[in-house]
Design a protein around this motif. Structure first.
Motif, short mmCIF file in Angstrom:
data_model
loop_
_atom_site.label_atom_id
_atom_site.label_comp_id
_atom_site.label_asym_id
_atom_site.label_seq_id
_atom_site.Cartn_x
_atom_site.Cartn_y
_atom_site.Cartn_z
N ILE A 179 82.39 -98.05 31.72
CA ILE A 179 82.37 -98.02 33.31
C ILE A 179 80.75 -97.94 33.69
CG2 ILE A 179 83.18 -95.81 33.56
CD1 ILE A 179 83.72 -98.77 35.86
N GLU A 180 80.25 -96.84 32.94
CA GLU A 180 78.89 -96.63 33.05
C GLU A 180 77.77 -97.87 32.92
OE1 GLU A 180 75.48 -93.44 32.27
OE2 GLU A 180 77.31 -93.26 31.27
N THR A 181 78.22 -98.62 31.95
CA THR A 181 77.43 -99.93 31.69
C THR A 181 77.46 -100.93 32.70
OG1 THR A 181 77.71 -99.47 29.09
CG2 THR A 181 76.85 -101.70 29.91
N ALA A 182 78.72 -100.96 33.16
CA ALA A 182 79.05 -101.97 34.17
C ALA A 182 78.48 -101.75 35.49
CB ALA A 182 80.61 -101.99 34.31
N VAL A 183 78.33 -100.44 36.01
CA VAL A 183 77.92 -100.07 37.28
C VAL A 183 76.58 -99.48 37.19
CG1 VAL A 183 80.46 -99.81 38.05
CG2 VAL A 183 78.74 -97.69 37.46
N LYS A 184 75.96 -98.96 36.42
CA LYS A 184 74.73 -98.26 36.47
C LYS A 184 73.56 -99.01 36.94
CE LYS A 184 72.84 -99.42 31.86
NZ LYS A 184 72.41 -98.87 30.51
N ASP A 185 73.47 -100.43 36.94
CA ASP A 185 72.19 -101.15 37.58
C ASP A 185 72.85 -101.96 38.86
OD1 ASP A 185 70.45 -100.18 35.72
OD2 ASP A 185 71.06 -101.52 34.35
N ALA A 186 74.01 -101.79 39.09
CA ALA A 186 74.76 -102.66 40.29
C ALA A 186 74.22 -102.25 41.53
CB ALA A 186 76.17 -102.60 40.32
N ASP A 187 73.85 -103.21 42.12
CA ASP A 187 73.58 -103.57 43.64
C ASP A 187 74.79 -103.34 44.46
OD1 ASP A 187 70.70 -103.63 43.76
OD2 ASP A 187 71.17 -105.53 42.76
N ILE A 188 75.81 -104.06 44.23
CA ILE A 188 76.94 -104.26 44.63
C ILE A 188 78.31 -104.26 43.73
CG2 ILE A 188 78.79 -105.74 46.15
CD1 ILE A 188 76.05 -107.31 47.02
N LEU A 189 79.43 -103.40 44.26
CA LEU A 189 80.50 -103.08 43.27
C LEU A 189 81.86 -104.20 43.96
CD1 LEU A 189 80.66 -99.30 42.80
CD2 LEU A 189 79.18 -100.95 41.51
N ILE A 190 82.20 -104.90 43.36
CA ILE A 190 83.48 -106.04 43.80
C ILE A 190 84.82 -105.35 43.01
CG2 ILE A 190 84.48 -107.99 44.28
CD1 ILE A 190 81.58 -109.16 44.48
N PHE A 191 85.64 -104.77 43.43
CA PHE A 191 86.79 -104.29 43.17
C PHE A 191 87.87 -105.35 43.29
CE2 PHE A 191 84.56 -100.21 43.59
CZ PHE A 191 85.01 -99.38 42.68
N GLY A 192 88.38 -105.92 41.84
CA GLY A 192 88.95 -106.98 42.08
C GLY A 192 90.61 -106.77 41.50
N THR A 193 90.84 -105.78 40.70
CA THR A 193 91.87 -105.29 40.47
C THR A 193 92.28 -103.61 40.60
OG1 THR A 193 91.75 -106.70 38.53
CG2 THR A 193 93.52 -105.23 38.49
N ALA A 194 93.27 -103.55 41.17
CA ALA A 194 93.66 -101.95 41.59
C ALA A 194 94.28 -101.12 40.43
CB ALA A 194 94.61 -102.07 42.66
N HIS A 195 93.44 -101.13 39.38
CA HIS A 195 93.71 -100.19 38.05
C HIS A 195 93.75 -98.77 38.73
CE1 HIS A 195 93.66 -103.29 35.45
NE2 HIS A 195 92.43 -103.40 35.28
N LYS A 196 94.77 -98.05 38.26
CA LYS A 196 94.87 -96.59 38.58
C LYS A 196 93.68 -95.89 38.25
CE LYS A 196 98.21 -92.86 38.47
NZ LYS A 196 97.41 -91.66 38.07
N PHE A 197 92.97 -96.31 37.36
CA PHE A 197 91.80 -95.86 36.60
C PHE A 197 90.78 -95.94 37.80
CE2 PHE A 197 87.69 -96.95 34.70
CZ PHE A 197 87.35 -95.69 33.89
N TYR A 198 90.61 -97.04 38.38
CA TYR A 198 89.51 -96.99 39.39
C TYR A 198 89.76 -96.16 40.83
CZ TYR A 198 88.14 -101.14 37.02
OH TYR A 198 87.60 -102.07 36.06
N MET A 199 91.04 -95.82 40.99
CA MET A 199 91.38 -94.93 41.87
C MET A 199 91.44 -93.49 41.73
SD MET A 199 95.01 -96.45 43.81
CE MET A 199 96.08 -96.83 42.05
#
Length: 577
Positions: A421-441
């Motif tokens: 998850i850190e690799t995915a978001v560390k440089d992101a300007d925008i986060l688009i959540f496409g799947t409601a995984h419990k992990f993301y909640m």
């Protein structure tokens, strides 16, 4: 148990061996639960269950995994691993690559995935398995009449035409040498054991004796649901319909949510009011991990999974083949509406945060469904590729999906995919959540803290509330997240439009049953009756309520807005019941 097939044909039915072809999300729980039930029919020993899996590059590993006592299904699947381990340890469950193991089976479950190819079924993998099955059954013991049960989803008329004819080529004749039945699955990733044990289940057959025999077996595992016996073509029709109608309801909800997003209307407040008015409420507005079953559903970044994108086409296959027009088909046209959703999500993103070109965007959730590893027809993958086409720098994350998942590689996103998850978001300007995984909640605050460069969040799966994000100093937008309350007039318009859509779908289904009966029903037992379709479709846990057919006399309108689906319903020529 003596089974009478005709005046001069009967046999002594024993169930000593059950074979399951294909240990996917259908075959794995079915095999485990059948073994765990220790079924005894005509014998004092419980039936052994053997899973047969071809030794393919992507799936050959499953045999060794099962034989070591492990389920082959990833994600969160309560209870499944423990059942597999226990049954393997007790010698009740095993797996093999050897198709000759099918030759002495009393019951064979076919759990091979079916798909569509354009506007017709893609039965390549299915008939590949059936060729090896038929070859094996040519060596069956003379006293056995094996029963072949299709858990796979089939287009209406497939059993009575293609499958029966296939086995006849091997001198295996329905109602004499074998019995052919179908019990299309209603499983759902993340709840496989619960769905098998608790959901109502359809049971069809070509011979009148077959549904009752399947019921005798399945009542051992469907302990909290009802088993509905019918003929094969009705089971085929109902199965494809329940997914097709869900696709239609999503498309209708999507039409409404797009209007809401354009006009800053709170779709979720609207949804609850409309569903309450129609007595079709559920918990999905408040709970991202609740399965929507109300009238208006939850529109997201698109419609994924294996079933919904194809089953409407399967249902329509024979009519399309005959040259019938799909111009006013709610079922076929809903596919077009739903396929536009990833692009519409990008439009929503750019409306709030500007052009995505040159920005770094993290798409979170590669699986099509929450708490699952299933990437089939994932709209998030489509979204990621469309963002790249518009010049965005994209990362795609999922906690459950494997890096070598076949759909990750098939759609060329392996270079942007990560499980970290850190690799995915560390440089992101925008986060688009496409799947409601419990992990993301559960890890929301930690995820946002890691996204140190982010300016905003796009909620594409009803995951968060506005205040959850804005309190962190980030911008927020989401599908259906307008701020204005819907007017009473708009609520009435949506309700009236939904009713038009319901009736139009019912008219389409009635016309389909009449077409199938005229072309493919052999005898009274095998006819599809509209009332049976309505009753059996209503047994689907996701809310497949098919109303009575009737004329649609007008298209509701609100400030110049009419839904496409209500318009198609109006343009149909309603059949006579």
């Amino acid at each position: 148990m003596n089974i009478q097939l005709s005046d001069d044909t009967s046999f002594d039915w024993k169930v000593q061996k059950i074979a399951v072809i294909g240990p996917g999300i259908v075959g794995m729980p079915m095999a485990a639960l059948l073994a765990n039930s220790r079924i005894k029919i005509g014998t004092d020993e419980p039936a052994k269950v053997v899973v047969v899996q071809r030794n393919s590059k992507n799936s050959g590993w499953k045999v060794d995994a099962i034989n070591s006592g492990k389920s082959v299904i990833g994600g969160i699947e309560p209870g499944l691993n423990a059942i597999v381990e226990e049954c393997v340890n007790e010698g009740l469950l095993s797996a093999t690559h050897d198709y000759s193991q099918l030759s002495d089976a009393d019951v064979v479950l076919v759990c091979v995935q079916t798909d569509k190819k354009g506007f017709e079924p893609d039965y390549g993998p299915l008939f590949g398995a059936l060729e090896t099955l038929a070859t094996a059954l040519q060596n069956k013991p003379a006293h056995k009449v094996p029963m072949v049960v299709f858990e796979s989803t089939l287009a209406p008329s497939t059993m009575s035409s293609l499958i029966k004819e296939h086995f006849a080529k091997y001198d295996l004749h329905e109602g004499k040498d074998i019995l052919l039945g179908n019990s299309p699955n209603r499983v759902m990733p993340g709840r496989l054991v619960h769905r098998v044990t608790h959901s109502d289940k359809l049971i069809g057959g070509l011979h009148p004796a077959t549904p009752g025999m399947i019921k005798t077996i399945y009542e051992n595992i469907v302990t909290e649901g009802t088993l509905h016996t019918t003929n094969s073509m009705t089971a085929e029709t109902v199965k494809t319909l329940e997914n097709a109608y869900r696709d239609v309801r999503i498309a209708f909800s999507t039409e409404i949510v797009r209007y809401c997003d354009e006009n800053n209307i709170d779709y979720y407040a609207l949804r609850d009011q409309v569903n309450a008015a129609m007595a079709q409420s559920d918990d999905a507005t408040a709970d991202p991990n609740a399965v929507p079953s109300g009238g208006l559903l939850i529109p997201m970044v698109g419609v994924g999974g294996h079933c919904l994108p194809k089953d409407g086409i399967l249902m329509w296959w024979r009519k399309i083949e005959s040259g019938a027009s799909t111009e006013n088909s709610l079922i076929v046209r809903s596919r077009e509406i739903n396929d536009e959703s990833p692009a519409k999500t990008i439009e929503l993103t750019e409306k709030k945060f500007g052009d995505v070109a040159g920005k770094t965007v993290a798409v979170l959730g590669a699986a099509y469904r929450f708490n699952s590893e299933d990437t089939r027809n994932s709209p998030s993958i489509v979204l990621a590729n469309q963002l790249r086409e518009k010049g965005a720098n994209v990362t795609l994350h999922d906690y459950y999906v494997k890096s070598d998942d076949q759909h990750i590689t098939m759609f060329n996103v392996e270079d942007i995919f990560t499980n970290d998850i850190e690799t995915a978001v560390k440089d992101a300007d925008i986060l688009i959540f496409g799947t409601a995984h419990k992990f993301y909640m559960d890890d929301r605050d930690d995820i946002l803290a890691k996204a140190t460069k982010a300016v905003g969040v796009v909620d594409g799966c009803n995951l968060y509330k506005r205040e959850d994000i804005e309190s962190k100093g980030l911008g927020y937008t989401g599908i259906g997240r307008g701020t204005e309350a819907p007017s009473p007039e708009f609520v009435k318009f949506v309700t009236d439009s939904f009713i038009s859509m319901e009736v139009g779908t019912a008219n389409e289904v009635l016309a389909m049953t009449q077409f199938l009966n005229d072309r493919y029903a052999e005898g009274e037992f095998n006819k599809v009756k509209m009332k049976d379709v309505q009753v059996q479709a209503a047994s689907c846990s996701t809310g497949c309520i098919i109303v009575d057919p009737a004329p649609v006399t007008e298209v509701p309108e609100y400030q110049g807005f009419k839904t496409l689906l209500a318009s198609y319903a109006f343009n149909q020529n309603a059949p006579v019941a």
